[in-house]
Design an enzyme around this catalytic site. Structure first.
Site, PDB file in Angstrom:
ATOM      1  N   HIS A  52      35.881 -15.208  -1.607  1.00 49.46           N
ATOM      2  CA  HIS A  52      36.000 -14.110  -0.646  1.00 49.46           C
ATOM      3  C   HIS A  52      37.054 -14.504   0.390  1.00 49.46           C
ATOM      4  O   HIS A  52      37.270 -15.699   0.657  1.00 49.46           O
ATOM      5  CB  HIS A  52      34.673 -13.853   0.063  1.00 49.46           C
ATOM      6  N   GLU A  54      37.059 -14.540   3.591  1.00 44.39           N
ATOM      7  CA  GLU A  54      36.552 -15.386   4.676  1.00 44.39           C
ATOM      8  C   GLU A  54      36.416 -16.842   4.238  1.00 44.39           C
ATOM      9  O   GLU A  54      36.806 -17.764   4.956  1.00 44.39           O
ATOM     10  CB  GLU A  54      35.183 -14.903   5.169  1.00 44.39           C
ATOM     11  N   CYS A  82      29.487 -10.545   4.116  1.00 43.96           N
ATOM     12  CA  CYS A  82      28.257 -10.622   3.327  1.00 43.96           C
ATOM     13  C   CYS A  82      27.438 -11.824   3.806  1.00 43.96           C
ATOM     14  O   CYS A  82      27.870 -12.586   4.678  1.00 43.96           O
ATOM     15  CB  CYS A  82      28.597 -10.770   1.843  1.00 43.96           C
ATOM     16  N   CYS A  85      29.282 -15.231   3.412  1.00 41.21           N
ATOM     17  CA  CYS A  85      30.362 -15.412   4.381  1.00 41.21           C
ATOM     18  C   CYS A  85      29.811 -15.570   5.800  1.00 41.21           C
ATOM     19  O   CYS A  85      30.327 -16.373   6.582  1.00 41.21           O
ATOM     20  CB  CYS A  85      31.364 -14.275   4.276  1.00 41.21           C
TER      21      CYS A  85
END
Length: 148
Positions: A52, A54, A82, A85
């Site tokens: 992801h 992040e 999410c 993260c």
């Protein structure tokens, strides 16, 4: 630069991710007014469900400053993080979290599990939602509309 300027850089990273066929989410990490890391989603490109924006930006920032603790750093991301993260943001001790669009289905900051409100969360950043929300939401909506 302003919070909006940094979010604009995150939106550019999201657009780059989209051009690569990824879900258009971008992230920028700033320390002392300087961008020290930026990334877009790369889950498909890297064949890695943890890639992801992040997570990738946190890894880059930690390498750049030589510490797993990103104290004094601010993270700008185009979509509400999410659970994975949000946990990484907490573990990294990010000072401030700015995010664009809310994610009622997968978000974990102001939606879903609300990770930072959990009694087991050891560090809670200052949270600033809805920065660049309109642009971030439009980017995601357009991406998914084109695939349906």
């Amino acid at each position: 630069m302003t919070a909006r300027s940094f979010m604009d850089l995150a939106l550019k990273a999201a657009q780059t991710a989209e051009k690569a066929g990824e879900v258009p989410i971008g992230c920028v990490i700033v320390r002392d007014g300087e961008v020290i890391a930026q990334a877009g989603n790369r889950t498909l490109t890297d064949r890695d469900p943890t890639a992801h924006a992040e997570i990738l930006a946190i890894r880059e920032a930690a390498k750049r400053i030589g510490s797993e603790r990103l104290t004094g750093c601010d993270l700008y991301v185009t979509l509400e993080p999410c659970t994975m993260c949000a946990a990484a943001i907490s573990f990294a001790r990010v000072r401030r979290l700015y995010y664009g669009a809310a994610d009622p289905k997968g978000g974990a900051v102001d939606s879903g599990v609300r990770f930072f409100a959990s009694p087991t969360c050891h560090h809670v950043p200052e949270i600033y939602p809805s920065v660049g929300e309109t642009e971030a939401a439009a980017l995601l909506t357009g991406f998914f509309r084109a695939r349906r």
